[in-house]
Motif scaffolding. Structure first.
Motif, PDB file in Angstrom:
ATOM      1  N   GLN A 140       0.840  -1.193   0.000  1.00  0.00           N
ATOM      2  CA  GLN A 140       0.000   0.000   0.000  1.00  0.00           C
ATOM      3  C   GLN A 140       0.884   1.256   0.000  1.00  0.00           C
ATOM      4  OE1 GLN A 140      -3.404  -0.271  -0.152  1.00  0.00           O
ATOM      5  NE2 GLN A 140      -3.292   1.929  -0.553  1.00  0.00           N
ATOM      6  N   SER A 141       0.564   2.196  -0.869  1.00  0.00           N
ATOM      7  CA  SER A 141       1.382   3.401  -0.939  1.00  0.00           C
ATOM      8  C   SER A 141       0.687   4.567  -0.244  1.00  0.00           C
ATOM      9  CB  SER A 141       1.659   3.763  -2.396  1.00  0.00           C
ATOM     10  OG  SER A 141       0.446   4.099  -3.029  1.00  0.00           O
ATOM     11  N   THR A 142       1.448   5.578   0.045  1.00  0.00           N
ATOM     12  CA  THR A 142       0.914   6.794   0.643  1.00  0.00           C
ATOM     13  C   THR A 142       0.765   7.842  -0.457  1.00  0.00           C
ATOM     14  OG1 THR A 142       1.995   6.339   2.741  1.00  0.00           O
ATOM     15  CG2 THR A 142       1.368   8.617   2.335  1.00  0.00           C
ATOM     16  N   THR A 143      -0.446   8.338  -0.604  1.00  0.00           N
ATOM     17  CA  THR A 143      -0.718   9.288  -1.682  1.00  0.00           C
ATOM     18  C   THR A 143      -0.052  10.635  -1.394  1.00  0.00           C
ATOM     19  OG1 THR A 143      -2.868   8.249  -1.606  1.00  0.00           O
ATOM     20  CG2 THR A 143      -2.604  10.062  -3.149  1.00  0.00           C
ATOM     21  N   LEU A 144       0.437  11.248  -2.443  1.00  0.00           N
ATOM     22  CA  LEU A 144       1.057  12.558  -2.293  1.00  0.00           C
ATOM     23  C   LEU A 144       0.101  13.637  -2.762  1.00  0.00           C
ATOM     24  CD1 LEU A 144       4.621  11.832  -3.706  1.00  0.00           C
ATOM     25  CD2 LEU A 144       3.914  11.929  -1.317  1.00  0.00           C
ATOM     26  N   LEU A 149       1.155   9.124 -10.587  1.00  0.00           N
ATOM     27  CA  LEU A 149       2.043   8.870  -9.463  1.00  0.00           C
ATOM     28  C   LEU A 149       1.212   8.276  -8.332  1.00  0.00           C
ATOM     29  CD1 LEU A 149       5.134   9.529  -8.979  1.00  0.00           C
ATOM     30  CD2 LEU A 149       4.283  11.204  -7.364  1.00  0.00           C
ATOM     31  N   VAL A 185       4.010   7.088  -2.490  1.00  0.00           N
ATOM     32  CA  VAL A 185       5.337   6.656  -2.078  1.00  0.00           C
ATOM     33  C   VAL A 185       5.227   5.429  -1.177  1.00  0.00           C
ATOM     34  CG1 VAL A 185       6.571   8.822  -2.300  1.00  0.00           C
ATOM     35  CG2 VAL A 185       5.250   8.402  -0.239  1.00  0.00           C
ATOM     36  N   ILE A 186       6.223   4.571  -1.268  1.00  0.00           N
ATOM     37  CA  ILE A 186       6.277   3.455  -0.343  1.00  0.00           C
ATOM     38  C   ILE A 186       7.633   3.454   0.360  1.00  0.00           C
ATOM     39  CG2 ILE A 186       4.700   2.009  -1.682  1.00  0.00           C
ATOM     40  CD1 ILE A 186       7.269   0.354  -2.450  1.00  0.00           C
ATOM     41  N   ASN A 187       7.700   2.655   1.405  1.00  0.00           N
ATOM     42  CA  ASN A 187       8.913   2.555   2.196  1.00  0.00           C
ATOM     43  C   ASN A 187       9.764   1.422   1.654  1.00  0.00           C
ATOM     44  OD1 ASN A 187      10.820   2.045   4.178  1.00  0.00           O
ATOM     45  ND2 ASN A 187       9.311   1.179   5.622  1.00  0.00           N
ATOM     46  N   ARG A 221      12.936  -0.110   2.504  1.00  0.00           N
ATOM     47  CA  ARG A 221      13.993  -0.197   3.517  1.00  0.00           C
ATOM     48  C   ARG A 221      14.498   1.184   3.933  1.00  0.00           C
ATOM     49  NH1 ARG A 221      15.096  -3.899  -0.037  1.00  0.00           N
ATOM     50  NH2 ARG A 221      16.694  -2.636  -1.017  1.00  0.00           N
ATOM     51  N   GLY A 222      13.542   2.013   4.272  1.00  0.00           N
ATOM     52  CA  GLY A 222      13.946   3.292   4.847  1.00  0.00           C
ATOM     53  C   GLY A 222      14.082   4.434   3.866  1.00  0.00           C
ATOM     54  N   THR A 223      14.053   4.149   2.580  1.00  0.00           N
ATOM     55  CA  THR A 223      14.035   5.286   1.671  1.00  0.00           C
ATOM     56  C   THR A 223      12.621   5.472   1.146  1.00  0.00           C
ATOM     57  OG1 THR A 223      14.794   3.827  -0.072  1.00  0.00           O
ATOM     58  CG2 THR A 223      16.420   5.294   0.885  1.00  0.00           C
ATOM     59  N   ILE A 224      12.346   6.705   0.792  1.00  0.00           N
ATOM     60  CA  ILE A 224      11.028   7.029   0.280  1.00  0.00           C
ATOM     61  C   ILE A 224      11.062   6.752  -1.219  1.00  0.00           C
ATOM     62  CG2 ILE A 224       9.320   8.854   0.029  1.00  0.00           C
ATOM     63  CD1 ILE A 224       9.892   8.318   2.919  1.00  0.00           C
ATOM     64  N   LEU A 225      10.255   5.808  -1.651  1.00  0.00           N
ATOM     65  CA  LEU A 225      10.300   5.404  -3.054  1.00  0.00           C
ATOM     66  C   LEU A 225       9.007   5.801  -3.760  1.00  0.00           C
ATOM     67  CD1 LEU A 225      12.199   3.559  -4.904  1.00  0.00           C
ATOM     68  CD2 LEU A 225      10.455   1.829  -4.540  1.00  0.00           C
ATOM     69  N   PRO A 226       9.089   6.729  -4.700  1.00  0.00           N
ATOM     70  CA  PRO A 226       7.894   7.089  -5.459  1.00  0.00           C
ATOM     71  C   PRO A 226       7.530   5.967  -6.442  1.00  0.00           C
ATOM     72  CG  PRO A 226       9.718   8.621  -5.894  1.00  0.00           C
ATOM     73  CD  PRO A 226      10.270   7.489  -5.107  1.00  0.00           C
TER      74      PRO A 226
END
Lengths: 151, 726
Positions: free
Chosen positions: A36-40, A47, A50-52, A54-59
């Motif tokens: 599940q991604s977080t909407t921007l 787009l 973004v998802i997590n 391993r600690g980086t924000i990945l679009p």
């Protein structure tokens, strides 16, 4: 024959809807399942958010939407191909990964002149095999133009 | 490649040495000279010079040389220090910094002839050191006596000198020490090879030559001792003064000695035959360069290398020689630390995910699983705080840079001011320190340029000629507070207010408190200087300062007493890696609002919400009307509310002291969140400051309160001035 061996390029092939696409394998970092991604806010519809990773924000770019193809809501069976372009890393949401291909130059064609902006913008070459054709995606072009976004 | 990395290390060390230099000079100027500080300053310059020599940075060497000579005057006699001289030295340190920078960038070197000439003149460097002492002595008669004494009294010393292995490993060369001794007077050097076995049984680690040296000199014992100053720890040394008599056994010259050494059986034939440990010989010059570079400051050979003998270090210098400090710190690429901090953040997240899972699985907290988890939590917290402390640095380097700023502004404006530091050892995360440098520079400039009055005005007001700028750092409730005090004229409130009215920043009718007027200087487009000066920038005023402080998650305020001075107070978070956040939920998404910008939270009641105009909603809070920002619709995640009876209001304050009421569905809780940059893989998104990862692995966006408010304000037509300042 040996000449061709030297010239061979490796591609990762994936499926979006009914079509197959590919990217150069050197550009891909990893393949992972959909989460599940977080909407921007204030961002283009293709787009996903973004998802997590391993600690980086990945679009995540919804490739179907980006290419103007019909798409369905992502499920756990969908796949994210993580690609790296220069120093930016992002994910492409695709239906499934189908193949890894060694392709010789004799099978690589330039994109035919089509009446669509999308082909011109996003496709680099086409792999032509006996029973299928696979368009090579230029990942650089998938992400929204950063400058216009900041405006 | 190798040389490049050594060079890099050298410049990194230079930064440390320059900091040492500046700190030292600063201490001298405020507390008066003491020999240890002078020595450390001298060593700093000396090390820079030494390393520069290794890289053939001629300009740097020549300036450092003059600098060093000037310092030597003070080192030899502390009473030679004076305010004007220290000031000159401080300015020279600035120039040295520039030259080092230029050398590092390979750019056009700074012209230092002027300041070098000034140094030479001020410290009479043309003269021989001895004569110079004479020149400064107030009692001329005693000088003659001294000279006579010097002429006639020859002391004889018997020195036994047995180097240990470290001496060679550190790149020292007994030969150079001997040369220095020979410069002091007649020398007889006898090697003792009793501890050196033959070639077939040679043990490099233990077999070394030792020497007995008879020295006939006019110098005193401590001057002789000073020759060995840098190698004291690496040798056995015994200096005995013997009765003056004829040097009967002084038939042994150094040349003979050298021949002798080369004849020793264990020395390889093709070796020129100097060092007792031949294998080391080739490496010596390289080691010298490296040890200079690596900041090993106990190297006397630099002086010997320079060709001619320097003035022998004075008695005082020798008395309080310091043992070379063994530094326990290591130099680590900051990227590695950043990575560690990232991983630490990951671990915190994974740990909270695990906790969630374990709880859901129904393990009791007293069960073995629960206990193990508890242990893990404790460990995680400890690791987190120690990792954060790695990046914490004293704020001192930034503060030290400010003393240069003060000097430069003073010389540009003809004012006098000095900088006083307090709490400079307060530790802050490096990210904050980096971000602090620019706004602080600007504020210090501003304080000297606008705060401190001209010398005449100060005298007229009965103040000392030189103004005082005081920089104070302290910790206070999880924040770092930095204050800039000046004892200048304070803020001219009438002038500020009329200017603000002229510029349309406030309406003429507005009634403002003193404090509000003071804070007007932070308003955009405000500049109190009658003319824009070179010093305080062009039109970019304190509003930029406030912005950058807010960018760091901090606040800045001013208070001022007319005639007495002003105090700028900044409070900043201790780190930019972690933020105290309020987790809120709206439009089915989680968001984080920085607690630092929040004032209070209130349950939403429709009775408190009023509509103004066609679409602007305000929230009434204790007779104050606060514009509402509904977070969901504002970000485009939800439609505009029709009902205002469910949800929570967060009253937030943005930089220009204006308040907004942020509307969300519910508050989830307050927690520390690890800040993740959006820019690294994507781009800056309007209204979003950064992102963070929650315990469930999902990403939550951190709202940029400042931007949301100002965006809202821009959309709104000019509002009537409320009691609050815009």
């Amino acid at each position: 024959m040996s000449e061709n061996n030297v010239e061979k390029e490796e591609f990762i092939v994936f499926r979006v809807g009914q079509q197959e696409f590919c990217v150069e394998i050197t550009m891909t970092r990893e393949i992972r399942g959909w989460t599940q991604s977080t909407t921007l806010p204030h961002s283009p519809s293709f787009l996903m958010g973004v998802i997590n990773l391993r600690g980086t924000i990945l679009p995540i770019v919804n490739l179907a939407k980006r290419l103007g193809l019909p798409y369905e809501e992502p499920t756990e069976r969908h796949v994210i191909i993580v690609v790296q372009v220069e120093d930016k890393t992002f994910g492409m949401l695709v239906d499934s990964v189908s193949d890894i291909l060694d392709v010789g130059t004799e099978n690589l064609r330039s994109v035919p002149e089509l009446d669509t902006k999308i082909a011109e913008d996003f496709f680099n070459r086409v792999i032509v095999l006996e029973d299928r054709i696979i368009c090579e995606i230029i990942p650089d072009k998938l992400m929204p133009d950063m400058e216009s976004l900041a405006a | 490649m190798q040389l490049d990395s050594i060079r890099e290390t050298y410049f990194a060390e230079c930064v440390d040495q320059l900091a040492e230099l500046e700190t030292g000079l600063f201490t001298i100027s405020s507390d008066g000279p003491d020999i240890e500080t002078v020595n450390s300053v001298f060593r700093a310059v000396h090390s820079i010079k030494g390393g520069a020599g290794a890289f053939a940075l001629d300009k740097l060497v020549s300036f450092a040389h003059v600098f060093e000579n000037a310092l030597d005057v003070i080192r030899n006699d502390l009473s030679q220090s004076s305010e004007s001289r220290i000031d000159l030295l401080l300015r020279s340190a600035d120039v040295l910094t520039d030259i080092v920078q230029a050398a590092k960038d390979d750019s056009e070197p700074v012209d230092f002839t002027e300041i070098a000439a000034e140094l030479e003149k001020e410290f009479n460097l043309e003269a021989e050191p001895e004569e110079e002492e004479v020149a400064f002595d107030v009692v001329p008669i005693s000088l003659d006596d001294l000279e006579i004494e010097v002429e006639e009294n020859k002391n004889r010393f018997e020195i036994s000198f047995a180097p240990k292995q470290e001496l060679y490993l550190n790149g020292h060369d007994p030969q150079k020490i001997f040369r220095e001794l020979m410069d002091l007077g007649e020398c007889t050097i006898t090697p003792d090879d009793s501890r050196v076995a033959g070639l077939e049984r040679h043990d490099l680690a233990n077999d070394h030559l030792s020497w007995t040296i008879t020295l006939e000199t006019t110098s005193l014992e401590n001057e002789v001792q000073a020759v060995f100053e840098w190698v004291l720890d690496a040798c056995e040394l015994d200096i005995k003064e013997i009765e003056t008599g004829s040097a009967a056994d002084a038939d042994f010259s150094i040349d003979d000695f050298l021949d002798d050494v080369s004849d020793l059986p264990e020395v390889e034939e093709d070796d020129p035959g100097l060092a007792p440990a031949p294998e080391l010989d080739e490496g010596v010059s390289a080691i010298e360069a490296i040890s200079e570079v690596a900041g090993i400051d106990d190297l006397s050979s630099g002086e010997a290398l320079a060709g001619k003998p320097e003035a022998a270090p004075s008695p005082k210098a020798a008395e309080t020689k310091e043992k070379p400090k063994t530094s326990k710190s290591i130099r680590v690429d900051s990227e590695k630390v950043d990575r560690l901090i990232n991983l630490m953040g990951e671990m915190v997240i994974s740990q909270s995910m695990l906790t969630l899972q374990v709880n859901e699985a129904g393990f009791a907290s007293a069960s073995p699983t629960g206990l193990a988890l508890n242990e893990l939590q404790t460990l995680t917290r400890e690791i987190q705080s120690s990792v954060m402390s790695i990046r914490a640095q004293p704020i001192k380097p930034v503060f030290m840079r400010m003393s240069r700023v003060v000097r430069e502004v003073c010389s540009a404006t003809g004012k006098k001011a000095h900088l006083v530091l307090e709490g400079e050892h307060t530790e802050v995360d490096t990210t904050v320190i980096e971000g602090l440098s620019d706004p602080l520079t600007h504020m210090i400039r501003n304080s000297v340029d606008h705060g401190i009055e001209s010398i005449e005005d100060r005298v007229a007001a009965g103040k000392p000629e030189a103004g005082e700028i005081k920089l104070v750092a302290s910790h206070s409730s999880g924040k770092i507070v930095i204050e800039i005090h000046d004892d200048g004229g304070g803020i001219n409130r009438d002038k500020v207010l009329s200017l603000a009215i002229d510029k349309g920043i406030v309406s003429p009718e507005a009634k403002l408190s003193d404090e509000e007027i003071d804070n007007l200087i932070f308003a955009p487009g405000f500049s109190t200087a009658d003319e824009i000066t070179d010093v305080s920038g062009r039109g970019v005023g304190m509003d930029v300062v406030r912005q950058s402080i807010q960018g760091l998650g901090g606040r800045v305020n001013i208070s001022s007493i007319p005639g007495k001075g002003s105090v700028f107070t900044m409070s900043l978070p201790l780190t930019l890696a972690i933020l105290d956040g309020m987790l809120v939920k709206t439009a089915d998404q989680m968001f984080v609002i920085p607690v630092s910008s929040m004032i209070e939270t209130i349950r939403l009641k429709s009775a408190d919400v009023f509509q103004i105009g066609d679409q602007h909603m305000v929230f009434k809070l204790r007779n104050q009307l606060i514009p509402i920002v509904d977070v969901g619709p504002e970000l485009g995640f939800a439609d505009k509310r029709t009902q205002y009876d469910e949800g929570t209001v967060l009253v937030v304050e943005s930089g220009n002291n204006s308040m907004s009421a942020f509307l969300v569905d519910s508050i989830v809780g307050q927690q520390q969140v690890v800040i993740k940059s959006m820019e690294s893989n994507y781009a800056r998104i309007p209204s979003i400051a950064a992102a963070t990862i929650l315990g469930n692995g999902r990403i939550a966006l951190i709202l940029d309160v400042e931007e949301i408010v100002s965006r809202k304000v821009r959309e709104v037509p000019p509002q009537p001035v409320l009691d609050e300042i815009a």
